[in-house]
Design a protein around this motif. Structure first.
Motif, PDB file in Angstrom:
ATOM      1  N   GLU A 193       0.852  -1.189   0.000  1.00  0.00           N
ATOM      2  CA  GLU A 193       0.000   0.000   0.000  1.00  0.00           C
ATOM      3  C   GLU A 193       0.886   1.236   0.000  1.00  0.00           C
ATOM      4  O   GLU A 193       1.600   1.509   0.963  1.00  0.00           O
ATOM      5  N   GLY A 194       0.880   1.961  -1.103  1.00  0.00           N
ATOM      6  CA  GLY A 194       1.723   3.144  -1.212  1.00  0.00           C
ATOM      7  C   GLY A 194       3.176   2.771  -1.456  1.00  0.00           C
ATOM      8  O   GLY A 194       3.490   1.838  -2.200  1.00  0.00           O
ATOM      9  N   ASP A 195       4.079   3.485  -0.801  1.00  0.00           N
ATOM     10  CA  ASP A 195       5.510   3.259  -1.005  1.00  0.00           C
ATOM     11  C   ASP A 195       6.177   2.502   0.142  1.00  0.00           C
ATOM     12  O   ASP A 195       7.380   2.248   0.096  1.00  0.00           O
ATOM     13  N   VAL A 196       5.422   2.150   1.167  1.00  0.00           N
ATOM     14  CA  VAL A 196       6.016   1.573   2.374  1.00  0.00           C
ATOM     15  C   VAL A 196       5.850   0.063   2.384  1.00  0.00           C
ATOM     16  O   VAL A 196       4.732  -0.459   2.297  1.00  0.00           O
ATOM     17  N   VAL A 197       6.986  -0.651   2.480  1.00  0.00           N
ATOM     18  CA  VAL A 197       6.960  -2.110   2.612  1.00  0.00           C
ATOM     19  C   VAL A 197       6.839  -2.437   4.101  1.00  0.00           C
ATOM     20  O   VAL A 197       7.694  -2.041   4.902  1.00  0.00           O
ATOM     21  N   THR A 198       5.800  -3.133   4.479  1.00  0.00           N
ATOM     22  CA  THR A 198       5.534  -3.449   5.881  1.00  0.00           C
ATOM     23  C   THR A 198       5.850  -4.912   6.182  1.00  0.00           C
ATOM     24  O   THR A 198       5.961  -5.749   5.284  1.00  0.00           O
ATOM     25  N   LEU A 199       5.966  -5.230   7.467  1.00  0.00           N
ATOM     26  CA  LEU A 199       6.198  -6.608   7.882  1.00  0.00           C
ATOM     27  C   LEU A 199       5.029  -7.495   7.464  1.00  0.00           C
ATOM     28  O   LEU A 199       5.241  -8.649   7.057  1.00  0.00           O
ATOM     29  N   GLU A 200       3.815  -6.970   7.539  1.00  0.00           N
ATOM     30  CA  GLU A 200       2.644  -7.757   7.134  1.00  0.00           C
ATOM     31  C   GLU A 200       2.745  -8.147   5.658  1.00  0.00           C
ATOM     32  O   GLU A 200       2.436  -9.285   5.283  1.00  0.00           O
ATOM     33  N   PHE A 201       3.194  -7.209   4.823  1.00  0.00           N
ATOM     34  CA  PHE A 201       3.364  -7.527   3.407  1.00  0.00           C
ATOM     35  C   PHE A 201       4.413  -8.615   3.221  1.00  0.00           C
ATOM     36  O   PHE A 201       4.218  -9.580   2.465  1.00  0.00           O
ATOM     37  N   VAL A 202       5.555  -8.483   3.893  1.00  0.00           N
ATOM     38  CA  VAL A 202       6.636  -9.459   3.716  1.00  0.00           C
ATOM     39  C   VAL A 202       6.183 -10.846   4.152  1.00  0.00           C
ATOM     40  O   VAL A 202       6.464 -11.850   3.478  1.00  0.00           O
ATOM     41  N   LYS A 203       5.476 -10.933   5.273  1.00  0.00           N
ATOM     42  CA  LYS A 203       4.983 -12.236   5.739  1.00  0.00           C
ATOM     43  C   LYS A 203       4.010 -12.849   4.745  1.00  0.00           C
ATOM     44  O   LYS A 203       4.076 -14.055   4.453  1.00  0.00           O
ATOM     45  N   LYS A 204       3.112 -12.034   4.219  1.00  0.00           N
ATOM     46  CA  LYS A 204       2.153 -12.526   3.234  1.00  0.00           C
ATOM     47  C   LYS A 204       2.870 -12.989   1.969  1.00  0.00           C
ATOM     48  O   LYS A 204       2.547 -14.051   1.401  1.00  0.00           O
ATOM     49  N   MET A 205       3.849 -12.225   1.523  1.00  0.00           N
ATOM     50  CA  MET A 205       4.605 -12.588   0.331  1.00  0.00           C
ATOM     51  C   MET A 205       5.347 -13.905   0.539  1.00  0.00           C
ATOM     52  O   MET A 205       5.333 -14.794  -0.336  1.00  0.00           O
ATOM     53  N   MET A 206       5.996 -14.076   1.696  1.00  0.00           N
ATOM     54  CA  MET A 206       6.728 -15.314   1.967  1.00  0.00           C
ATOM     55  C   MET A 206       5.782 -16.508   2.011  1.00  0.00           C
ATOM     56  O   MET A 206       6.101 -17.602   1.521  1.00  0.00           O
ATOM     57  N   GLU A 207       4.614 -16.323   2.595  1.00  0.00           N
ATOM     58  CA  GLU A 207       3.639 -17.409   2.650  1.00  0.00           C
ATOM     59  C   GLU A 207       3.154 -17.768   1.248  1.00  0.00           C
ATOM     60  O   GLU A 207       3.000 -18.958   0.923  1.00  0.00           O
ATOM     61  N   ASP A 208       2.938 -16.749   0.414  1.00  0.00           N
ATOM     62  CA  ASP A 208       2.555 -17.014  -0.972  1.00  0.00           C
ATOM     63  C   ASP A 208       3.662 -17.776  -1.708  1.00  0.00           C
ATOM     64  O   ASP A 208       3.399 -18.741  -2.432  1.00  0.00           O
TER      65      ASP A 208
END
Length: 536
Positions: A251-266
């Protein structure tokens, strides 16, 4: 007589100690000669100076050893049973047993370092056998020691100019080093020797394609000053995300921990990340890395810790295991990944996007060292005391940290000089310096390490770059540690992985080892082009 066993078994360790008089080493008298015990890595060699022992003698004398492999493939309890005497042969009830046969068995068991040692013994006693040289060249290739492989294959060709495997081994080593024109010459000669061999014809054809591609690239190349990166032409914000996309989103320009966790799970479930977010991660990381010096100083406050990992080589599921064992990267749990994040393993994109995403999320949570990518720093210094580089040290004395800081790293690595050596050099057990077994960089001894540390007021060198059976190796009187974090490298080496955890303020290295974890049935190099797969 030589008896080779794996000493990782506790029972074998105990019995070795009892028999030899001390743990893993010693000697004792037996009815057919003095038996000496030597340990090299995980294996013990029992040697007799006499040649009158039969197989039955040896089996009786060493009946306490296990006679079949344990269930664990990576721990061969009874790897080999070789019978040798001076000169390298031992008469028994039946045909002669030859040393190179045991070397072949070691090779089949993927114990390539052991195979090299045994081929070396065979060569010492029969240096004019081209087969021994070519076989040792093949074992060197398996360990990515391409310089040594070329030397051995060249010796095989010198002994027997019509020995086809000599040209094959040398051509494959040249190929691995990117020396396509040299490789082409060898495969052309191979085809002349074996005109009806379809495999030789296939490899020659692929090599010809590679050379033609190289010539085409040279023809259309432009001067370095006129080159522009494709990254400068990409605007990820203009890329639309389809409504049906259900993966991780930034969301926007900020990479968050929630995004990284979701990406790794994917990624774990073999799902893809949308190209918009992949571009965003890579471009943001690129800008961040370009602002760093070539040698990065990292402060480790008292009471905190810092973890150094070695090569990961595209083994994403083993990377997840590291995080499971040691925690996710954060400001309180920082990591340094010391080069070779990708290549070989077939989950390289997942690995590099994960590491880059953590770098975007929190720059001080993860540090990345240069091996392939032109923007990555060349090395790091931890708390002013631990020097961490991918390869090793230098061909000249007197190199200071300021010399490394002044290197312009924004280019492809040259074939000589400080930048080349920091990326490609390897330690050697002998003092001084020697030629590189890889064919690039050099080998350096404990005296070189000691002087570099003294000159720069450092305590320890940490490097990666080499597969180690236990995932690490401590050398040079404890002043140098190699750490390798890709267990069961290429799904075939059977090695452990390791990482090093430093605790401030004393920075004593705490080494943690781990085994490979299961991954989807995608073979190493699965996405390499056909040419590379021919020789992998």
């Amino acid at each position: 007589m030589i008896r080779i066993v794996d000493v990782r078994s506790k029972l074998v360790q105990l019995r070795l100690a009892q028999r030899a008089g001390e743990r893993h080493a010693g000697a004792s008298e037996h009815r057919w000669g003095r038996i000496s015990c030597h340990q090299t890595g995980n294996y013990c060699y029992y040697q007799s100076r006499r040649g009158n022992a039969t197989e039955e003698d040896v089996r009786k004398e060493f009946s306490f050893f296990p006679t079949s492999p344990p269930r664990n493939r990576s721990c061969l309890g009874f790897l080999l049973f070789g019978f040798f005497c001076h000169p390298f042969l031992l008469k028994k009830k039946g045909p002669l047993w030859k040393g190179h046969v045991c070397a072949n068995e070691a090779f089949k068991a993927r114990k390539f370092s052991l195979a090299i040692n045994l081929y070396t013994k065979a060569i010492e006693l029969n240096p004019n056998n081209a087969v021994y040289w070519a076989n040792r060249a093949f074992a060197h290739t398996k360990l990515e020691e391409y310089g040594s492989s070329i030397q051995d294959a060249s010796k095989a060709i010198e002994i027997d100019p019509k020995y086809s495997k000599g040209y094959y081994r040398r051509g494959a080593a040249y190929l691995a080093m990117g020396k396509f024109k040299d490789a082409l010459k060898d495969f052309q000669q191979l085809k002349r020797i074996c005109p009806n061999d379809p495999d030789a014809a296939k490899k020659l054809k692929e090599c010809e394609k590679a050379v033609m591609k190289l010539k085409f690239e040279e023809a259309i190349s432009v001067p370095e000053s006129e080159r522009r990166s494709i990254a400068d032409a990409i605007d990820f914000r203009t890329i639309d995300v389809e409504p049906q996309y259900s993966g991780a989103r930034i969301e926007g320009d900020v990479v968050t921990l929630e995004f990284v966790k979701k990406m790794m799970e994917d990624f774990k479930n073999q799902k893809s990340l949308h190209k918009r977010y992949a571009y965003q991660i890579v471009l943001q990381t690129r800008e961040m890395l370009r602002s760093l010096p070539s040698l990065v100083d990292i402060d480790i406050p008292h009471g905190t810790h810092f973890t150094v990992c070695g090569d990961v080589h595209g083994q994403f599921y083993d990377l997840l295991n590291i995080f499971e064992l040691n925690g996710l990267p954060s400001e309180e749990n920082p990591y340094l990944f010391n080069g070779d994040f990708v290549d070989r393993g077939s989950f390289s994109l997942e690995v590099i996007l994960t590491l880059f995403a953590f770098k975007c999320m929190s720059p001080s949570a993860i540090y990345l060292a240069r091996e392939v990518f032109c923007c990555l720093p060349l090395g790091h210094v931890l708390a002013g005391k631990v020097f961490v580089v991918h390869g090793g040290l230098f061909s000249v004395d007197g190199v200071k940290l300021s010399d490394i800081r002044s290197i312009d790293r924004f280019c492809e690595p040259p074939e000589e000089g400080l930048m080349c050596e920091i990326l490609w050099s390897d330690p050697q057990p002998m003092p001084g310096r020697g030629p590189s077994k890889r064919g690039v960089g050099l080998s350096f001894g404990a005296d070189v390490t000691k002087k570099f540390l003294q000159d720069n007021n450092l305590d320890l060198v940490v490097r990666s770059h080499e597969v180690k059976d236990e995932g690490y190796e401590i050398e040079h009187e404890g002043k140098l540690i190699t750490v390798f974090s890709a267990p069961n490298y290429c799904d075939q080496m059977g090695n452990k992985g390791a990482f090093i955890r430093f605790e401030a303020p004393d920075l004593k290295p705490n080494i943690v080892t781990f085994s490979a974890v299961p991954h989807p049935d995608v073979k190493p190099m699965a996405y390499a082009n056909n040419f590379l797969r021919l020789f992998s």
